[in-house]
Scaffold this active site. Structure first.
Site, PDB file in Angstrom:
ATOM      1  N   ARG A  70       2.315   0.453  19.375  1.00  0.00           N
ATOM      2  CA  ARG A  70       2.153  -0.157  18.042  1.00  0.00           C
ATOM      3  C   ARG A  70       2.560  -1.627  18.076  1.00  0.00           C
ATOM      4  O   ARG A  70       1.927  -2.475  17.443  1.00  0.00           O
ATOM      5  CB  ARG A  70       2.969   0.615  17.005  1.00  0.00           C
ATOM      6  CG  ARG A  70       2.697   0.126  15.585  1.00  0.00           C
ATOM      7  CD  ARG A  70       3.307   1.030  14.541  1.00  0.00           C
ATOM      8  NE  ARG A  70       4.763   1.053  14.631  1.00  0.00           N
ATOM      9  CZ  ARG A  70       5.536   1.902  13.957  1.00  0.00           C
ATOM     10  NH1 ARG A  70       4.984   2.808  13.154  1.00  0.00           N
ATOM     11  NH2 ARG A  70       6.852   1.870  14.085  1.00  0.00           N
ATOM     12  N   LYS A 106       3.145  -3.986  12.058  1.00  0.00           N
ATOM     13  CA  LYS A 106       4.542  -3.991  11.599  1.00  0.00           C
ATOM     14  C   LYS A 106       5.049  -5.432  11.661  1.00  0.00           C
ATOM     15  O   LYS A 106       5.774  -5.823  12.579  1.00  0.00           O
ATOM     16  CB  LYS A 106       5.373  -3.047  12.470  1.00  0.00           C
ATOM     17  CG  LYS A 106       6.631  -2.571  11.769  1.00  0.00           C
ATOM     18  CD  LYS A 106       7.171  -1.329  12.439  1.00  0.00           C
ATOM     19  CE  LYS A 106       8.580  -0.992  12.005  1.00  0.00           C
ATOM     20  NZ  LYS A 106       8.741  -0.739  10.591  1.00  0.00           N
ATOM     21  N   GLU A 126       1.881   4.000   0.429  1.00  0.00           N
ATOM     22  CA  GLU A 126       3.106   3.970   1.236  1.00  0.00           C
ATOM     23  C   GLU A 126       4.350   4.033   0.346  1.00  0.00           C
ATOM     24  O   GLU A 126       4.328   3.578  -0.793  1.00  0.00           O
ATOM     25  CB  GLU A 126       3.118   2.656   2.029  1.00  0.00           C
ATOM     26  CG  GLU A 126       3.750   2.772   3.362  1.00  0.00           C
ATOM     27  CD  GLU A 126       2.980   1.963   4.417  1.00  0.00           C
ATOM     28  OE1 GLU A 126       2.220   1.075   4.059  1.00  0.00           O
ATOM     29  OE2 GLU A 126       3.178   2.252   5.591  1.00  0.00           O
TER      30      GLU A 126
HETATM   31  N1  PLP Z   1       5.594   2.456   6.656  1.00  0.00           N
HETATM   32  C1  PLP Z   1       6.368   1.356   6.688  1.00  0.00           C
HETATM   33  C2  PLP Z   1       6.016   0.212   5.804  1.00  0.00           C
HETATM   34  C3  PLP Z   1       7.473   1.294   7.560  1.00  0.00           C
HETATM   35  O1  PLP Z   1       8.248   0.219   7.596  1.00  0.00           O
HETATM   36  C4  PLP Z   1       7.759   2.409   8.376  1.00  0.00           C
HETATM   37  C5  PLP Z   1       8.904   2.371   9.293  1.00  0.00           C
HETATM   38  O2  PLP Z   1       8.785   2.059  10.418  1.00  0.00           O
HETATM   39  C6  PLP Z   1       6.917   3.529   8.324  1.00  0.00           C
HETATM   40  C7  PLP Z   1       5.860   3.517   7.444  1.00  0.00           C
HETATM   41  C8  PLP Z   1       7.155   4.720   9.199  1.00  0.00           C
HETATM   42  O3  PLP Z   1       6.879   4.443  10.537  1.00  0.00           O
HETATM   43  P1  PLP Z   1       7.671   5.160  11.707  1.00  0.00           P
HETATM   44  O4  PLP Z   1       7.587   6.612  11.429  1.00  0.00           O
HETATM   45  O5  PLP Z   1       6.937   4.773  12.934  1.00  0.00           O
HETATM   46  O6  PLP Z   1       9.055   4.667  11.675  1.00  0.00           O
HETATM   47  C1  COI Z   2      11.897   1.947  10.348  1.00  0.00           C
HETATM   48  O1  COI Z   2      11.910   3.087   9.902  1.00  0.00           O
HETATM   49  O2  COI Z   2      12.077   1.692  11.535  1.00  0.00           O
HETATM   50  C2  COI Z   2      11.645   0.828   9.477  1.00  0.00           C
HETATM   51  O3  COI Z   2      10.968  -0.056   9.880  1.00  0.00           O
HETATM   52  C3  COI Z   2      12.309   0.751   8.208  1.00  0.00           C
HETATM   53  C4  COI Z   2      13.011  -0.565   8.154  1.00  0.00           C
HETATM   54  C5  COI Z   2      12.134  -1.640   7.632  1.00  0.00           C
HETATM   55  C6  COI Z   2      14.323  -0.501   7.519  1.00  0.00           C
END
Ligand code: PLP
Ligand code: COI
Length: 339
Positions: free
Chosen positions: A82, A183, A219
């Protein structure tokens, strides 16, 4: 810092300076070999694109202490991939997967005393890439930094695994063909005001609707949305502006393979929330946070219960966290051992 001053039972999601972080610089077309450093302050040019034009991206993943004392990383290859996609979207050089995973391992090992005991949180890793070097025009940077630091964390949302209420925001965090799926810091800058407004009104965070029609859930703050129907379906939004979460991906796989559910990636219309008997937010920081209710147009839509966790959400939580901390057998390739 010593770990003796840390109360493992009271960990939240706050910055704690740990001992070492990984630092690598990209210059003249290549990354240097990278090193661990004690210094948590970056010295960068005032013209850095990261400071002016948001040329930066980050990741979040966790290291978990197992019962036998060993340490697990959860699907770090997915975070590496990612981050490569985020870098590509913002014209930054990508960090190869093996370099990414090795950097994470080194940082965990160097901060091993900060990995919480089994079942008491995790060591949160924050890899990031930023554009640096002398520059002023809107263009990609001449230099970059890749770094990974680590912080012991507990619950992201206060109280952890209990229902939380969220509020639909009238703001968007990302544009339909913008950077929502990457991200990158700009998405989070856009979320600061809606998040603060939701918290001021006593909600855990803001929920964003699709930026084109404002009719579908996208989201949940810094986490993905999922809903459970009475027909044993696991439903999560499909959209080009949602961050493809690794927790979400894992839950989709587990819902199908271990809970025998039907997984649907599709539209989650805000006018049809009645179809869900349970709902939740999922992410690395949020883990699984059950959604008690969602406020929209002044009304609170309650899913399962405002106090009690729904049975399917609980099963998914047990499966996911069991795998992460080594208590439940993981699907092949999901766990990378650090030590
Ligand atoms: N959506 C957003 C905007 C996030 O910041 C996150 C956190 O990382 C997620 C979704 C969930 O992603 P992940 O499960 O890879 O942490
Ligand atoms: C994560 O779950 O890793 C996120 O990115 C959330 C964070 C912005 C606090």
């Amino acid at each position: 810092m010593s770990n003796e001053s840390i109360n493992w039972d009271k960990l939240g999601f706050d910055y704690i300076k740990t001992d070492k972080r990984y630092l690598s610089v990209w210059r003249n077309g290549e990354w240097d070999k990278g090193t661990l450093t004690e210094d948590n302050v970056l010295h960068i040019s005032e013209g850095s694109t990261a400071l002016h034009y948001g040329q930066q991206c980050f990741e979040g993943l966790k290291a978990y202490r197992c019962k036998d004392g060993s340490i697990n990383l959860f699907r770090p290859d997915q975070n590496a991939a990612r981050m490569q996609r985020s870098c590509a979207r913002l014209l930054m050089p990508h960090v190869p997967t093996d370099v990414f995973i090795e950097a994470c391992k080194q940082v965990v090992k160097a901060n091993e005393k900060f990995v919480p005991p089994h079942g008491k949180g995790a060591l949160y890793l924050r890899p990031f890439v930023i554009g640096t070097g002398d520059n002023i025009g809107v263009r990609t940077a001449p230099e970059f930094i890749f770094s990974v630091f680590a912080i012991p964390v507990g619950s992201y949302f206060k109280g952890g695994m209990k229902p939380h209420n969220f509020q639909i925001s009238s703001f968007d965090r990302a544009a339909p063909q913008g950077t929502g799926a990457a991200k990158v810091g700009g998405n989070y800058a856009a979320s600061l005001q809606p998040g603060a407004e939701a918290k001021k009104a006593n909600f855990a965070d803001a929920i964003y609707l699709d930026p084109l029609t404002h009719t579908k859930i996208e989201e949940v703050g810094s986490a993905n949305f999922f809903g459970i129907t009475a027909n044993n379906e696991f439903v999560t939004p499909k959209s080009a502006s949602v961050l493809p979460g690794i927790t979400r991906l894992s839950l989709m796989e587990l819902a199908q393979s271990r809970l025998g559910m039907t997984v649907i990636e599709g539209d989650v219309e805000i006018s049809k929330l009645d179809r869900f008997v349970e709902a939740g937010a999922c992410g690395t920081a949020a883990v699984i946070t059950p959604i008690g209710g969602i406020e929209y147009n002044g009304k609170l839509h309650v899913f399962h219960d405002l106090e009690k966790v729904g049975p399917v959400t609980q099963k998914l939580y047990n499966e996911l966290t069991g795998i992460q901390s080594g208590d439940v057998e993981a699907p092949a390739g999901w766990i990378v051992k650090v030590a």
